[in-house]
Design an enzyme around this catalytic site. Structure first.
Site, PDB file in Angstrom:
ATOM      1  N   SER A  43     -28.012 -21.702 -17.594  1.00  0.00           N
ATOM      2  CA  SER A  43     -26.809 -20.930 -17.936  1.00  0.00           C
ATOM      3  C   SER A  43     -26.045 -21.476 -19.148  1.00  0.00           C
ATOM      4  CB  SER A  43     -25.868 -20.836 -16.726  1.00  0.00           C
ATOM      5  OG  SER A  43     -26.464 -20.013 -15.765  1.00  0.00           O
ATOM      6  N   LYS A  59     -22.777 -17.222  -3.486  1.00  0.00           N
ATOM      7  CA  LYS A  59     -22.591 -15.803  -3.812  1.00  0.00           C
ATOM      8  C   LYS A  59     -21.810 -15.046  -2.731  1.00  0.00           C
ATOM      9  CE  LYS A  59     -26.394 -15.258  -7.062  1.00  0.00           C
ATOM     10  NZ  LYS A  59     -27.534 -14.469  -7.503  1.00  0.00           N
ATOM     11  N   GLY A  97     -40.353 -10.678  -0.136  1.00  0.00           N
ATOM     12  CA  GLY A  97     -39.147 -11.470   0.128  1.00  0.00           C
ATOM     13  C   GLY A  97     -38.066 -10.612   0.745  1.00  0.00           C
ATOM     14  N   ALA A 136     -31.759 -11.833  -3.268  1.00  0.00           N
ATOM     15  CA  ALA A 136     -32.219 -11.052  -4.420  1.00  0.00           C
ATOM     16  C   ALA A 136     -32.955  -9.801  -3.937  1.00  0.00           C
ATOM     17  CB  ALA A 136     -33.119 -11.908  -5.312  1.00  0.00           C
ATOM     18  N   ARG A 148     -42.286 -13.409   7.826  1.00  0.00           N
ATOM     19  CA  ARG A 148     -42.076 -13.108   9.242  1.00  0.00           C
ATOM     20  C   ARG A 148     -40.886 -12.149   9.340  1.00  0.00           C
ATOM     21  NH1 ARG A 148     -39.162 -15.661  13.309  1.00  0.00           N
ATOM     22  NH2 ARG A 148     -38.369 -17.196  11.842  1.00  0.00           N
TER      23      ARG A 148
HETATM   24  P1  NAP Z   1     -33.254 -16.482  -0.796  1.00  0.00           P
HETATM   25  O1  NAP Z   1     -32.049 -15.711  -0.427  1.00  0.00           O
HETATM   26  O2  NAP Z   1     -33.379 -17.915  -0.379  1.00  0.00           O
HETATM   27  O3  NAP Z   1     -34.544 -15.661  -0.274  1.00  0.00           O
HETATM   28  C1  NAP Z   1     -35.829 -16.172  -0.468  1.00  0.00           C
HETATM   29  C2  NAP Z   1     -36.839 -15.265   0.236  1.00  0.00           C
HETATM   30  O4  NAP Z   1     -38.142 -15.789  -0.045  1.00  0.00           O
HETATM   31  C3  NAP Z   1     -36.698 -15.220   1.747  1.00  0.00           C
HETATM   32  O5  NAP Z   1     -37.073 -13.953   2.215  1.00  0.00           O
HETATM   33  C4  NAP Z   1     -37.716 -16.274   2.195  1.00  0.00           C
HETATM   34  O6  NAP Z   1     -38.267 -16.030   3.468  1.00  0.00           O
HETATM   35  C5  NAP Z   1     -38.818 -16.053   1.185  1.00  0.00           C
HETATM   36  N1  NAP Z   1     -39.668 -17.227   1.056  1.00  0.00           N
HETATM   37  C6  NAP Z   1     -39.305 -18.513   0.835  1.00  0.00           C
HETATM   38  N2  NAP Z   1     -40.393 -19.298   0.790  1.00  0.00           N
HETATM   39  C7  NAP Z   1     -41.460 -18.487   1.033  1.00  0.00           C
HETATM   40  C8  NAP Z   1     -42.857 -18.715   1.133  1.00  0.00           C
HETATM   41  N3  NAP Z   1     -43.375 -19.942   0.964  1.00  0.00           N
HETATM   42  N4  NAP Z   1     -43.673 -17.664   1.385  1.00  0.00           N
HETATM   43  C9  NAP Z   1     -43.149 -16.425   1.545  1.00  0.00           C
HETATM   44  N5  NAP Z   1     -41.838 -16.140   1.472  1.00  0.00           N
HETATM   45  C10 NAP Z   1     -41.004 -17.173   1.207  1.00  0.00           C
HETATM   46  O7  NAP Z   1     -33.426 -16.526  -2.391  1.00  0.00           O
HETATM   47  P2  NAP Z   1     -33.002 -15.397  -3.440  1.00  0.00           P
HETATM   48  O8  NAP Z   1     -31.662 -15.685  -3.973  1.00  0.00           O
HETATM   49  O9  NAP Z   1     -33.264 -14.080  -2.821  1.00  0.00           O
HETATM   50  O10 NAP Z   1     -34.023 -15.690  -4.643  1.00  0.00           O
HETATM   51  C11 NAP Z   1     -35.377 -15.332  -4.529  1.00  0.00           C
HETATM   52  C12 NAP Z   1     -36.096 -15.618  -5.864  1.00  0.00           C
HETATM   53  O11 NAP Z   1     -35.501 -14.822  -6.899  1.00  0.00           O
HETATM   54  C13 NAP Z   1     -35.972 -17.072  -6.330  1.00  0.00           C
HETATM   55  O12 NAP Z   1     -37.183 -17.452  -6.926  1.00  0.00           O
HETATM   56  C14 NAP Z   1     -34.872 -17.033  -7.373  1.00  0.00           C
HETATM   57  O13 NAP Z   1     -35.009 -18.036  -8.342  1.00  0.00           O
HETATM   58  C15 NAP Z   1     -35.124 -15.648  -7.979  1.00  0.00           C
HETATM   59  N6  NAP Z   1     -33.913 -15.095  -8.586  1.00  0.00           N
HETATM   60  C16 NAP Z   1     -33.951 -14.860  -9.921  1.00  0.00           C
HETATM   61  C17 NAP Z   1     -32.852 -14.321 -10.556  1.00  0.00           C
HETATM   62  C18 NAP Z   1     -32.928 -14.047 -12.038  1.00  0.00           C
HETATM   63  O14 NAP Z   1     -31.884 -13.795 -12.656  1.00  0.00           O
HETATM   64  N7  NAP Z   1     -34.089 -14.061 -12.620  1.00  0.00           N
HETATM   65  C19 NAP Z   1     -31.689 -14.029  -9.818  1.00  0.00           C
HETATM   66  C20 NAP Z   1     -31.676 -14.266  -8.449  1.00  0.00           C
HETATM   67  C21 NAP Z   1     -32.804 -14.810  -7.842  1.00  0.00           C
HETATM   68  P3  NAP Z   1     -37.729 -16.787   4.785  1.00  0.00           P
HETATM   69  O15 NAP Z   1     -36.470 -16.065   5.144  1.00  0.00           O
HETATM   70  O16 NAP Z   1     -38.852 -16.590   5.740  1.00  0.00           O
HETATM   71  O17 NAP Z   1     -37.499 -18.216   4.397  1.00  0.00           O
END
Ligand code: NAP
Length: 296
Positions: A20, A69, A130, A134, A155
């Site tokens: 950032s 958030k 996922g 996000a 799951r």
């Molecule tokens: P989050 O709320 O922690 O959600 C992560 C999701 O991924 C959950 O559904 C989790 O499942 C699943 N997951 C974690 N490890 C896994 C694995 N080994 N195999 C399968 N599923 C898995 O995170 P988030 O904020 O949604 O972010 C998700 C991704 O988007 C991250 O990589 C983040 O860096 C990216 N992101 C990017 C931006 C951007 O501006 N480019 C913005 C926001 C997010 P469980 O519930 O089963 O753990």
């Protein structure tokens, strides 16, 4: 806080690898405000937020990432419609015209700009890997655009079912299915979105979706921006899909924050240039860090 210049900043934890500061520095530069503002890092675990919240609101505005958030919401006077829709805030304007603090969600601007550059038709089927924060925003937005949405998680949990209900309450006519990543449906998708951290540094060889499955997919958006080319994106390009990583979303959401803070607007060309610069800056940083030259 004894600040000399007006400040903006980023609230999150941990923030060791954040991109950032250089992104916002470039955006200030492009709007002719380089050096006029500080961009501060508020690396605060969730439990100390209440003790530090006063400092944050001395800024003009700030960005928010994991894990704040949702935590920030009780400290705000008002939520913009964008933040209300997804139940998450990633940008705060500390004082609006009425001197009230307002929470916004600009991740959605970043996402929609990314989809636009992939030339996707969001009324056609979308598969989201996922079910976290996000994924919630991606799924709601795709459903509101008319896409039949499939959410694939490792799951199915009560939270996944709650997400399905929430989408249906916002888009009652939407088609929303839940499945697991090891039971992907036999159908074609306009767009596949990776909203898991699978494939992110330091595990760049991993992918949430087997390469062979991409035969039935037209375009892939991987929200991960580190590395710039994840395994999923490499597989997608090999299969002839259009493919884009998360850096574009990260830069566009930051640009949308500047529009909220001071009305600055940027051209597609300016943003694309920052995306390229930041991808290469990030790759250099991580290369150095892997070689032990950078203390994170
Ligand atoms: P989050 O709320 O922690 O959600 C992560 C999701 O991924 C959950 O559904 C989790 O499942 C699943 N997951 C974690 N490890 C896994 C694995 N080994 N195999 C399968 N599923 C898995 O995170 P988030 O904020 O949604 O972010 C998700 C991704 O988007 C991250 O990589 C983040 O860096 C990216 N992101 C990017 C931006 C951007 O501006 N480019 C913005 C926001 C997010 P469980 O519930 O089963 O753990």
């Amino acid at each position: 806080m004894g600040q000399s210049k007006p400040a903006y900043g980023l609230l999150g934890y941990p923030l060791g690898h954040t991109m950032s500061p250089p992104i916002h520095e470039r955006l200030f530069e492009l709007s002719g405000k380089s050096g006029e503002y500080d961009y501060r890092i508020f690396e605060l675990p969730a439990k100390v937020l209440s003790a530090c919240a006063k400092d944050l609101f001395t800024c003009e505005g700030f960005n928010i990432t994991i894990p704040h958030k949702l935590n920030i919401i009780p400290y705000l006077d008002r939520l913009d419609e964008s933040a209300r829709r997804y139940g998450a805030v990633n940008t705060v304007l500390c004082r609006d015209r009425d001197r009230k603090s307002v929470g916004y969600n600009t991740d959605v601007d970043g996402f929609l700009r990314s989809v636009e550059s992939l030339d996707c038709d969001l009324s056609r089927p979308v598969l989201i890997a996922g079910g976290g924060g996000a994924a919630r925003m991606f799924a709601i937005e795709c459903a509101l655009h008319g896409a039949p949405v499939t959410i694939a998680v490792r799951r199915i949990k009560p939270e996944t079912e709650a997400l399905q209900r929430d989408i249906l309450s916002l888009a009652p006519k939407a088609e929303v299915s839940l499945t697991t990543l090891d039971q992907l449906p036999d159908r074609e998708f306009e767009l596949l979105i990776n909203a898991t951290p699978v494939g992110m540094y330091p595990h760049p060889g991993e992918t949430p979706i087997p390469a062979g499955y991409l035969r039935g997919v037209r375009a892939v958006f991987d929200a991960i921006y580190n590395p710039a080319s994840t395994q999923l994106l490499l597989d997608a390009r090999k299969m002839g899909c259009r493919a884009l990583g998360g850096m574009a979303m990260l830069v566009w959401q930051a640009a949308a924050a500047h529009t909220i803070w001071d009305g600055s607007v940027y051209t597609q060309q300016q943003i694309e240039r920052i995306v390229v610069e930041m991808s290469s800056l990030m790759e250099n940083r991580f290369q150095q860090s892997a070689e032990g030259k950078v203390a994170n």
